[in-house]
Structures are given as structure tokens and as C-alpha cells.
Design an enzyme around this catalytic site. Sequence first.
Site, PDB file in Angstrom:
ATOM      1  N   ARG A   1       7.216   0.013  14.608  1.00 19.87           N
ATOM      2  CA  ARG A   1       8.239  -0.177  13.564  1.00 19.87           C
ATOM      3  C   ARG A   1       7.892   0.697  12.360  1.00 19.87           C
ATOM      4  O   ARG A   1       6.829   0.521  11.770  1.00 19.87           O
ATOM      5  CB  ARG A   1       8.255  -1.661  13.166  1.00 19.87           C
ATOM      6  CG  ARG A   1       9.210  -2.023  12.054  1.00 19.87           C
ATOM      7  CD  ARG A   1       9.038  -3.492  11.697  1.00 19.87           C
ATOM      8  NE  ARG A   1       9.960  -3.901  10.654  1.00 19.87           N
ATOM      9  CZ  ARG A   1       9.745  -3.702   9.356  1.00 19.87           C
ATOM     10  NH1 ARG A   1       8.650  -3.091   8.939  1.00 19.87           N
ATOM     11  NH2 ARG A   1      10.634  -4.107   8.460  1.00 19.87           N
TER      12      ARG A   1
ATOM     13  N   LYS B   1       2.090   0.982   4.792  1.00 16.83           N
ATOM     14  CA  LYS B   1       1.524  -0.206   4.160  1.00 16.83           C
ATOM     15  C   LYS B   1       0.370   0.133   3.223  1.00 16.83           C
ATOM     16  O   LYS B   1      -0.232   1.199   3.306  1.00 16.83           O
ATOM     17  CB  LYS B   1       1.134  -1.245   5.224  1.00 16.83           C
ATOM     18  CG  LYS B   1       2.392  -1.935   5.761  1.00 16.83           C
ATOM     19  CD  LYS B   1       2.139  -3.108   6.650  1.00 16.83           C
ATOM     20  CE  LYS B   1       3.512  -3.743   6.993  1.00 16.83           C
ATOM     21  NZ  LYS B   1       3.441  -4.711   8.054  1.00 16.83           N
TER      22      LYS B   1
END
Length: 270
Positions: free
Chosen positions: A244, A204
Site C-alpha cells: 500500500r 511513514k
Amino acid sequence: MGVVNVTPDSFSDGGKWLDAGTAVQHGLDLVEQGADIVDVGGESTRPGALRIDAEEELRRIIPVVTGLAGHGVPVSVDTMRADVAERALDAGAVLINDVSGGRADARMTHVAATSGVPIVLMHWRGHADGMQKLTQYDDVVRDVVTELGEQVQEALSAGVRPEQVVIDPGLGFSKTGEQNWTVLANLDAFTALGYPLLVAASRKRFLGELLADESGELRPADQREAATAAISTIGARAGAWCIRVHEPASTADAVRVVARLRAESEGSNP
Ligand code: PMM
């Protein structure tokens, strides 16, 4: 959990797995790398992304869900739409991953309740096109825990059983880079809610910001793997049920390190 984004525009792997055959093969590769679950999504949720319609979402993901389930892979469906979740469950998915935590489609919790599958409820304040304007908190940890707790209560009221619920603080969703770090430093506040926790930091932007070069240029998404694995270690250490990621190999190793250390401190051999 390994990620297969069947999208042209996801921030880290957009366009790579648009063809169903390529996407299925990628999912199998993720399992080979150590993923226990493969998360298949057809709609990008990166900040600013516009929505696609349900037909397009189904067209992208159903052949991939069918293909992976046919190989015996436990598949989760990353969708905010109840109809899409239902069709994916029919095609063999065994888990619903709703980044809106039941808020985008009122029927989603009903689908989870009637199917009985686990559902990931992520902290969510609004759709991708406006979510980065919704970052005002008095105390980000306390507020996110409270709001996520409300989302869980709504799901339970709709008939979802407590043992189906997985919670996720939603790193990068209506949160600034700084706020993501504050949340990560306080994962215990989330495990204290008493539900299995999913942590999804993989590649991210806040990692790109942390690793930016001297000119301020963000580290490219595909070069954030070591930092991702470091966060996987932190998540596992905090007791996360699921991490994840886009490249499970390094995370699978990190999780094994944490499990080994845990066995050591509990005085048992693995
Ligand atoms: N983030 C993305 C997509 N799906 N699902 C959950 N449960 N939690 C997340 O933080 C999350 C998610 C962002 O896009 P990506 O698929 O490229 O990682």
C-alpha cells in the site's frame, strides 16, 4: 494499492484530495501509475489524530468510492466503522481495510462475513490518540504475530471465511521506529500465518527518521519515495500479496523487478 486520503490532516497528503472530483481524478492517476486497487479513507489514523464522526466520514468518502467504482476501479474502503464499510460496499467498494482489525467496531467482522468481500485485518492495540503509548512488547515479532493471530481468530469466529482474510503487521501503529524495522526484518513470521500479507510503510515517520539530515531534521514525507520503493521490494520479496503506497509508479516497477527475479529463480520466463 494506491492511497487516496480524503482528509484534511493525513501526515503525507492531508488536504490535497478533500474535494471529491479531485480525489476521484487522483485515484484514476494512481491506477494509471500501476495501482490495482485504490484505498479510499476519510479518517486520519496518524499518531495523535482525533476521531471524526461517521456522518463526516461518509460525506468525505462515499462520492469518491462511487466515482472510482463507476470508472471500474477496484476500491477498498479504509475505515474502522461497520456502517461506513457497509455504505461503501453499497457504493461499489470491493474490499474492507480495517486498521483496527475488527477491534474498533464489533459489527465490522459481521459486515465482512455477510458481504463476503476480502478484509484487511491490521495489528492494532488502540486508537490513534493513545497508540504510541502502547509499544511495550516482550518480543515485538512474536507478540505482534500472536495478537494478530487472535484478531484473525475473532474474525473467523464471527463468520469471516479464511479466504477473505488479509493480514497486516501495522507498521507505525503502536510501534516505535526500531520496532518497525524489526517487524520488516521478519516478515516471514507473518507470511507463515498462511494468509495474504499487506505491507504499508509508504512515507511513514520511521523512514523520515532513517533519512534525517545531520541536524536530525526528518526527511519530509514527500521525499521518502525511494525508501518507500526499497521497502516495497523487500515486501514483495517476502511474498506480500499487496503493497500500500501513496505513489504507485516506483512500487509497481519494484514489484515487477521482484516478479522477474522470481521467474528467473523458478526457471520460467514471465
Ligand atoms: N496506514 C495508514 C492508513 N491505513 N491501512 C493498512 N492496512 N495498513 C497501514 O499501515 C495503514 C493503513 C496510515 O496513514 P496513510 O494513509 O497516510 O498511509
